[in-house]
Design a protein around this motif. Structure first.
Motif, PDB file in Angstrom:
ATOM      1  N   GLN A  45      -5.232 -24.117  65.838  1.00  0.00           N
ATOM      2  CA  GLN A  45      -4.452 -22.906  66.065  1.00  0.00           C
ATOM      3  C   GLN A  45      -3.152 -22.863  65.281  1.00  0.00           C
ATOM      4  N   ASN A  46      -2.749 -23.993  64.697  1.00  0.00           N
ATOM      5  CA  ASN A  46      -1.517 -23.998  63.908  1.00  0.00           C
ATOM      6  C   ASN A  46      -1.788 -23.786  62.426  1.00  0.00           C
ATOM      7  N   GLN A  47      -3.061 -23.622  62.065  1.00  0.00           N
ATOM      8  CA  GLN A  47      -3.427 -23.415  60.683  1.00  0.00           C
ATOM      9  C   GLN A  47      -3.931 -21.993  60.473  1.00  0.00           C
ATOM     10  N   GLN A  48      -3.645 -21.457  59.296  1.00  0.00           N
ATOM     11  CA  GLN A  48      -4.150 -20.153  58.923  1.00  0.00           C
ATOM     12  C   GLN A  48      -5.355 -20.324  57.998  1.00  0.00           C
ATOM     13  N   LEU A  49      -6.331 -19.463  58.162  1.00  0.00           N
ATOM     14  CA  LEU A  49      -7.490 -19.492  57.280  1.00  0.00           C
ATOM     15  C   LEU A  49      -7.021 -19.190  55.861  1.00  0.00           C
ATOM     16  N   PRO A  50      -7.196 -20.130  54.915  1.00  0.00           N
ATOM     17  CA  PRO A  50      -6.654 -19.889  53.574  1.00  0.00           C
ATOM     18  C   PRO A  50      -7.457 -18.837  52.814  1.00  0.00           C
ATOM     19  N   ILE A  51      -6.764 -18.132  51.945  1.00  0.00           N
ATOM     20  CA  ILE A  51      -7.395 -17.176  51.041  1.00  0.00           C
ATOM     21  C   ILE A  51      -7.085 -17.653  49.627  1.00  0.00           C
ATOM     22  N   TYR A  52      -8.111 -18.030  48.885  1.00  0.00           N
ATOM     23  CA  TYR A  52      -7.922 -18.592  47.557  1.00  0.00           C
ATOM     24  C   TYR A  52      -7.965 -17.482  46.515  1.00  0.00           C
ATOM     25  N   THR A  53      -6.963 -17.469  45.668  1.00  0.00           N
ATOM     26  CA  THR A  53      -6.864 -16.442  44.635  1.00  0.00           C
ATOM     27  C   THR A  53      -7.566 -16.899  43.367  1.00  0.00           C
ATOM     28  N   LEU A  54      -7.864 -15.934  42.512  1.00  0.00           N
ATOM     29  CA  LEU A  54      -8.485 -16.235  41.229  1.00  0.00           C
ATOM     30  C   LEU A  54      -7.382 -16.542  40.226  1.00  0.00           C
ATOM     31  N   GLU A  55      -7.394 -17.755  39.726  1.00  0.00           N
ATOM     32  CA  GLU A  55      -6.358 -18.174  38.788  1.00  0.00           C
ATOM     33  C   GLU A  55      -6.893 -18.126  37.364  1.00  0.00           C
ATOM     34  N   ALA A  56      -6.042 -17.695  36.450  1.00  0.00           N
ATOM     35  CA  ALA A  56      -6.444 -17.629  35.043  1.00  0.00           C
ATOM     36  C   ALA A  56      -6.610 -19.029  34.483  1.00  0.00           C
ATOM     37  N   ASP A  57      -7.606 -19.199  33.621  1.00  0.00           N
ATOM     38  CA  ASP A  57      -7.757 -20.500  32.973  1.00  0.00           C
ATOM     39  C   ASP A  57      -7.117 -20.464  31.584  1.00  0.00           C
ATOM     40  N   GLU A  58      -7.172 -21.593  30.899  1.00  0.00           N
ATOM     41  CA  GLU A  58      -6.501 -21.692  29.602  1.00  0.00           C
ATOM     42  C   GLU A  58      -7.259 -20.975  28.487  1.00  0.00           C
ATOM     43  N   ILE A  59      -8.542 -20.696  28.714  1.00  0.00           N
ATOM     44  CA  ILE A  59      -9.349 -20.090  27.653  1.00  0.00           C
ATOM     45  C   ILE A  59      -9.034 -18.612  27.492  1.00  0.00           C
ATOM     46  N   SER A  60      -9.162 -17.862  28.577  1.00  0.00           N
ATOM     47  CA  SER A  60      -9.033 -16.408  28.457  1.00  0.00           C
ATOM     48  C   SER A  60      -7.672 -15.872  28.870  1.00  0.00           C
ATOM     49  N   GLY A  61      -7.008 -16.558  29.795  1.00  0.00           N
ATOM     50  CA  GLY A  61      -5.756 -16.054  30.326  1.00  0.00           C
ATOM     51  C   GLY A  61      -5.920 -14.858  31.237  1.00  0.00           C
ATOM     52  N   ASN A  62      -7.163 -14.475  31.517  1.00  0.00           N
ATOM     53  CA  ASN A  62      -7.454 -13.306  32.344  1.00  0.00           C
ATOM     54  C   ASN A  62      -7.354 -13.678  33.813  1.00  0.00           C
ATOM     55  N   LYS A  63      -6.509 -12.985  34.565  1.00  0.00           N
ATOM     56  CA  LYS A  63      -6.314 -13.278  35.980  1.00  0.00           C
ATOM     57  C   LYS A  63      -7.299 -12.532  36.874  1.00  0.00           C
ATOM     58  N   ASN A  64      -8.099 -11.646  36.290  1.00  0.00           N
ATOM     59  CA  ASN A  64      -9.016 -10.837  37.084  1.00  0.00           C
ATOM     60  C   ASN A  64     -10.485 -11.113  36.801  1.00  0.00           C
ATOM     61  N   PHE A  65     -10.758 -12.003  35.871  1.00  0.00           N
ATOM     62  CA  PHE A  65     -12.138 -12.351  35.527  1.00  0.00           C
ATOM     63  C   PHE A  65     -12.167 -13.807  35.086  1.00  0.00           C
ATOM     64  N   ARG A  66     -13.166 -14.540  35.582  1.00  0.00           N
ATOM     65  CA  ARG A  66     -13.263 -15.943  35.188  1.00  0.00           C
ATOM     66  C   ARG A  66     -14.713 -16.389  35.206  1.00  0.00           C
ATOM     67  N   LEU A  67     -15.045 -17.278  34.297  1.00  0.00           N
ATOM     68  CA  LEU A  67     -16.374 -17.871  34.233  1.00  0.00           C
ATOM     69  C   LEU A  67     -16.272 -19.366  34.512  1.00  0.00           C
ATOM     70  N   TYR A  68     -17.168 -19.859  35.375  1.00  0.00           N
ATOM     71  CA  TYR A  68     -17.219 -21.279  35.720  1.00  0.00           C
ATOM     72  C   TYR A  68     -18.552 -21.853  35.263  1.00  0.00           C
ATOM     73  N   GLN A  69     -18.526 -23.042  34.697  1.00  0.00           N
ATOM     74  CA  GLN A  69     -19.758 -23.730  34.327  1.00  0.00           C
ATOM     75  C   GLN A  69     -19.680 -25.187  34.758  1.00  0.00           C
ATOM     76  N   PHE A  70     -20.749 -25.651  35.399  1.00  0.00           N
ATOM     77  CA  PHE A  70     -20.861 -27.054  35.774  1.00  0.00           C
ATOM     78  C   PHE A  70     -22.232 -27.558  35.344  1.00  0.00           C
TER      79      PHE A  70
END
Length: 296
Positions: free
Chosen positions: A6-31
């Motif tokens: 009850q002392n913790q809030q459900l976290p909301i993770y934002t989309l962070e820009a990567d070094e390749i595109s610098g785009n904060k609203n679109f990102r591609l992940y590959q593993f």
């Protein structure tokens, strides 16, 4: 599975820009056999963006809301900003994921994407099975997106939008086939618009008339169409959305009932208890106890 006290809030993770595109609203992940930094993903969380992932191979499961998904090979998984997600860890992972924000969809050239079935997700689905032909198509489009993603420049945004439009349109066709949502009559579209508006406003708006005003139609017409199309009164759709969010919070957090009630717009905990029991047949406390016993 971990929950929040009850002392913790459900976290909301934002989309962070990567070094390749610098785009904060679109990102591609590959593993490709490698592992993401996933410690923060092993606890219940929301994302502030949409995520579409092609899983080529994985060896674990994840939860989206209260549903566990054993990750299948060559399968697409997708989620949106409202969903609560928990991963149970990976040993190895082969996947390509595309993430994009509401702001990305709000751009003029992307506005139509927000109306696609896989984005609206009115059936609350999260898994798409692929045939071999589907897999080849999706892989080809993802490869093209990856090429453009590596080339920042004035044309990148348009090219990413073009390829994403093709991908999401194709996946939306699969979505309507697999979730039986292919009826595009005017009345069916009104039902979908009503459900989408509920997703946006369920914390603030509780009356059918308020949604009718948002949709620029009369409350009587909205009620009639919704009842015919869904078999349920319009007010039932509003109540079911509130119950779904209450169940999410009861399952994934340790927040006291008073806090959950307040978060959902109830000023009185006793009224929330009565509302929940009327709609589900059990109290919020009993629901929390039974669902924890089932899944923990």
């Amino acid at each position: 599975m971990q929950t929040f006290n009850q002392n913790q809030q459900l976290p909301i993770y934002t989309l962070e820009a990567d070094e390749i595109s610098g785009n904060k609203n679109f990102r591609l992940y590959q593993f490709e056999g490698t592992l993401p930094n996933q410690s923060e993903l092993l606890i219940p969380h929301r994302k502030d963006h949409y995520l579409v992932v092609l899983i080529r191979h994985a060896d674990s499961r994840q939860w989206i809301d209260m549903t566990p998904y054993i990750l299948k090979n060559n399968t697409v998984y997708f989620s949106g900003p409202s969903h609560i997600i928990v991963k149970e860890g990976f040993k190895q992972l082969w996947s390509t994921g595309i993430a994009f924000t509401k702001e990305f969809l709000s751009l003029q050239e992307n506005a139509s994407l927000s109306k696609l079935p896989i984005i609206e997700n009115l059936h609350n689905g999260h898994e798409l099975a692929l045939t071999e032909a589907d897999l080849n198509f999706v892989e080809d489009v993802l490869a093209k997106i990856n090429v453009e993603y590596q080339k920042p420049g004035e044309w990148q945004q348009r090219m990413l939008t073009a390829y994403l439009t093709v991908l999401l349109t194709y996946l939306s066709r699969l979505y309507t086939e697999q979730f039986k949502g292919g009826d595009h009559s005017a009345d069916k579209l009104l039902l979908k618009s009503f459900q989408a508006k509920i997703n946006e406003c369920y914390r603030e708006l509780r009356e059918v008339g308020e949604y009718a005003s948002k949709l620029n139609i009369s409350a009587g017409h909205l009620s009639e169409v919704v009842k015919i199309q869904s078999g349920k009164p319009a007010i039932k759709h509003i109540h079911e959305r509130l119950i779904l969010e209450a169940q999410r919070l009861l399952f994934h957090t340790q927040n006291p009932l008073k806090e959950i009630a307040f978060d959902l717009g109830f000023s009185d905990t006793s009224y929330f208890n009565r509302f929940f029991k009327r709609e589900t047949g059990i109290t919020p406390a009993d629901y929390r106890a039974s669902i924890r016993e089932m899944y923990h």
